[in-house]
Design a protein around this motif. Structure first.
Motif, PDB file in Angstrom:
ATOM      1  N   ASP A   1      58.805   2.957  96.923  1.00  0.00           N
ATOM      2  CA  ASP A   1      58.034   2.283  95.877  1.00  0.00           C
ATOM      3  C   ASP A   1      56.579   2.747  95.876  1.00  0.00           C
ATOM      4  N   GLY A   2      56.344   3.972  96.395  1.00  0.00           N
ATOM      5  CA  GLY A   2      54.989   4.461  96.570  1.00  0.00           C
ATOM      6  C   GLY A   2      54.352   5.058  95.325  1.00  0.00           C
ATOM      7  N   TYR A   3      53.075   5.421  95.467  1.00  0.00           N
ATOM      8  CA  TYR A   3      52.271   5.944  94.362  1.00  0.00           C
ATOM      9  C   TYR A   3      51.501   7.189  94.773  1.00  0.00           C
ATOM     10  N   LEU A   4      51.427   8.127  93.824  1.00  0.00           N
ATOM     11  CA  LEU A   4      50.556   9.287  93.943  1.00  0.00           C
ATOM     12  C   LEU A   4      49.409   9.115  92.950  1.00  0.00           C
ATOM     13  N   VAL A   5      48.174   9.262  93.448  1.00  0.00           N
ATOM     14  CA  VAL A   5      46.981   9.140  92.607  1.00  0.00           C
ATOM     15  C   VAL A   5      46.261  10.483  92.605  1.00  0.00           C
ATOM     16  N   LEU A   6      46.120  11.075  91.423  1.00  0.00           N
ATOM     17  CA  LEU A   6      45.494  12.391  91.268  1.00  0.00           C
ATOM     18  C   LEU A   6      44.188  12.278  90.492  1.00  0.00           C
ATOM     19  N   ASN A   7      43.136  12.879  91.016  1.00  0.00           N
ATOM     20  CA  ASN A   7      41.879  12.974  90.273  1.00  0.00           C
ATOM     21  C   ASN A   7      41.808  14.339  89.608  1.00  0.00           C
ATOM     22  N   CYS A   8      41.826  14.350  88.269  1.00  0.00           N
ATOM     23  CA  CYS A   8      41.821  15.594  87.495  1.00  0.00           C
ATOM     24  C   CYS A   8      40.639  15.586  86.524  1.00  0.00           C
ATOM     25  N   TRP A   9      40.526  16.640  85.730  1.00  0.00           N
ATOM     26  CA  TRP A   9      39.538  16.709  84.653  1.00  0.00           C
ATOM     27  C   TRP A   9      40.150  16.183  83.357  1.00  0.00           C
ATOM     28  N   LYS A  10      39.293  15.823  82.410  1.00  0.00           N
ATOM     29  CA  LYS A  10      39.785  15.293  81.135  1.00  0.00           C
ATOM     30  C   LYS A  10      40.663  16.307  80.393  1.00  0.00           C
ATOM     31  N   GLU A  11      40.411  17.621  80.622  1.00  0.00           N
ATOM     32  CA  GLU A  11      41.233  18.648  79.975  1.00  0.00           C
ATOM     33  C   GLU A  11      42.703  18.534  80.366  1.00  0.00           C
ATOM     34  N   HIS A  12      42.960  18.000  81.564  1.00  0.00           N
ATOM     35  CA  HIS A  12      44.334  17.887  82.030  1.00  0.00           C
ATOM     36  C   HIS A  12      45.120  16.821  81.257  1.00  0.00           C
ATOM     37  N   SER A  13      44.421  16.002  80.489  1.00  0.00           N
ATOM     38  CA  SER A  13      45.123  14.997  79.677  1.00  0.00           C
ATOM     39  C   SER A  13      45.997  15.652  78.608  1.00  0.00           C
ATOM     40  N   GLN A  14      45.719  16.924  78.312  1.00  0.00           N
ATOM     41  CA  GLN A  14      46.518  17.671  77.336  1.00  0.00           C
ATOM     42  C   GLN A  14      47.561  18.564  78.001  1.00  0.00           C
ATOM     43  N   ASN A  15      47.673  18.484  79.319  1.00  0.00           N
ATOM     44  CA  ASN A  15      48.570  19.365  80.071  1.00  0.00           C
ATOM     45  C   ASN A  15      49.977  18.762  80.115  1.00  0.00           C
ATOM     46  N   ARG A  16      50.824  19.151  79.173  1.00  0.00           N
ATOM     47  CA  ARG A  16      52.171  18.593  79.084  1.00  0.00           C
ATOM     48  C   ARG A  16      53.042  19.065  80.243  1.00  0.00           C
ATOM     49  N   GLU A  17      52.747  20.253  80.768  1.00  0.00           N
ATOM     50  CA  GLU A  17      53.506  20.748  81.919  1.00  0.00           C
ATOM     51  C   GLU A  17      53.271  19.865  83.141  1.00  0.00           C
ATOM     52  N   LEU A  18      52.016  19.470  83.357  1.00  0.00           N
ATOM     53  CA  LEU A  18      51.700  18.563  84.467  1.00  0.00           C
ATOM     54  C   LEU A  18      52.410  17.229  84.286  1.00  0.00           C
ATOM     55  N   LEU A  19      52.379  16.687  83.075  1.00  0.00           N
ATOM     56  CA  LEU A  19      53.061  15.420  82.816  1.00  0.00           C
ATOM     57  C   LEU A  19      54.558  15.544  83.094  1.00  0.00           C
ATOM     58  N   SER A  20      55.164  16.636  82.681  1.00  0.00           N
ATOM     59  CA  SER A  20      56.597  16.846  82.921  1.00  0.00           C
ATOM     60  C   SER A  20      56.905  16.921  84.410  1.00  0.00           C
ATOM     61  N   LEU A  21      56.044  17.602  85.166  1.00  0.00           N
ATOM     62  CA  LEU A  21      56.222  17.681  86.620  1.00  0.00           C
ATOM     63  C   LEU A  21      56.204  16.286  87.238  1.00  0.00           C
ATOM     64  N   LEU A  22      55.249  15.498  86.822  1.00  0.00           N
ATOM     65  CA  LEU A  22      55.126  14.141  87.363  1.00  0.00           C
ATOM     66  C   LEU A  22      56.326  13.283  86.966  1.00  0.00           C
ATOM     67  N   GLN A  23      56.763  13.405  85.729  1.00  0.00           N
ATOM     68  CA  GLN A  23      57.895  12.606  85.264  1.00  0.00           C
ATOM     69  C   GLN A  23      59.201  12.995  85.963  1.00  0.00           C
ATOM     70  N   ALA A  24      59.254  14.219  86.476  1.00  0.00           N
ATOM     71  CA  ALA A  24      60.450  14.659  87.198  1.00  0.00           C
ATOM     72  C   ALA A  24      60.564  13.993  88.563  1.00  0.00           C
ATOM     73  N   HIS A  25      59.445  13.524  89.097  1.00  0.00           N
ATOM     74  CA  HIS A  25      59.441  12.960  90.453  1.00  0.00           C
ATOM     75  C   HIS A  25      59.092  11.470  90.494  1.00  0.00           C
ATOM     76  N   PHE A  26      58.574  10.943  89.372  1.00  0.00           N
ATOM     77  CA  PHE A  26      58.101   9.561  89.370  1.00  0.00           C
ATOM     78  C   PHE A  26      58.654   8.814  88.157  1.00  0.00           C
ATOM     79  N   ALA A  27      58.898   7.527  88.348  1.00  0.00           N
ATOM     80  CA  ALA A  27      59.509   6.706  87.302  1.00  0.00           C
ATOM     81  C   ALA A  27      58.510   6.309  86.227  1.00  0.00           C
TER      82      ALA A  27
END
Length: 247
Positions: free
Chosen positions: A167-193
């Protein structure tokens, strides 16, 4: 703000490390026009950067007993977590030995049995998996030029997921440009609910990815944030208004 003067300067194989201060604050810099950490000397537990305040929103969803911090800086997260709960076991992983020594010497790092400092590359630390699983992993790996892109890689996110409890959490500090990074979002969605994020006033994109879905209403989050603000001794309201599901 009162002018800062140089309290300490050192150089290692990566570059300069500069400690600046005035009467109220102490700051760690890795180069010109760089601000890695800022500590209010009278109240070190109150984060001075909006991205640190946003990273602590994870405490709305879980009361951790064990956390891992990747990227020590001046130890701002450690101070805030100690304010929240003195019993949390914290492992902080830092690539630069000089940063560890500076945090201990100049940034009031709360040394004790519940704090382990590891001098190691964060990606290698995750690969080895030689650590008890954590409730929360905070990844805040920055250099003078910005975010370390390795913390956004598939291997990093996958290894971090495996180091977390169910039931754990990963917290990432990124830049605002990463809000448009769909590849990053897909990676996270593959490992997190569930993947939430907050765009801070300072231009950071703070991601909070959970291994389970938390069905919490906006009003309940607001109430919980008010209670958490009292415990942390600063207001989370501004961060909460910018916090939502990343989709």
């Amino acid at each position: 703000m009162t002018e800062l003067y140089t309290l300490h300067r050192a150089d290692d194989e990566i570059g300069p490390l500069i400690v600046l201060e005035n009467k109220e604050i102490r700051m760690l810099s890795f180069g010109d026009n760089d601000e890695q950490s800022k500590l209010l000397k009278a109240t070190p537990h109150i984060p001075q950067h909006t991205y640190l305040q946003a990273m602590l929103l994870v405490l709305l969803f879980i009361k951790p007993k064990r956390v891992i911090i990747l990227g020590l800086g001046g130890g701002g997260l450690i101070h805030a977590l100690r304010q929240f709960d003195t019993g949390i076991k914290v492992t902080a992983v830092e690539l630069r030995a000089s940063v560890i020594e500076i945090a201990k010497r100049f940034f009031q790092l709360p040394i004790g049995k519940k704090l382990s400092l590891v001098h190691q590359d964060a990606a290698h630390f995750l690969e080895e998996k030689d650590h008890k699983k954590a409730d929360v992993i905070f990844a805040d790996i920055y250099g003078a030029d910005g975010v370390d892109e390795s913390q956004l890689s598939d291997s990093f996110i996958s290894n971090a997921s495996m180091m977390l409890k169910s039931d754990g959490y990963l917290v990432l500090n990124c830049w605002k440009e990463h809000s448009q990074n769909r590849e990053l979002l897909s990676l996270l969605q593959a490992h997190f609910a569930e993947v939430r994020a907050c765009l801070t006033g300072g231009g950071n994109w703070v991601v909070i990815a959970g291994k389970v879905t938390r069905d919490i209403s906006a009003s309940a989050l607001k109430t919980n944030a008010q209670q958490l603000s009292q415990k942390l001794d600063f207001q989370l309201g501004r961060s909460l208004t910018r916090f939502d599901i990343w989709q």
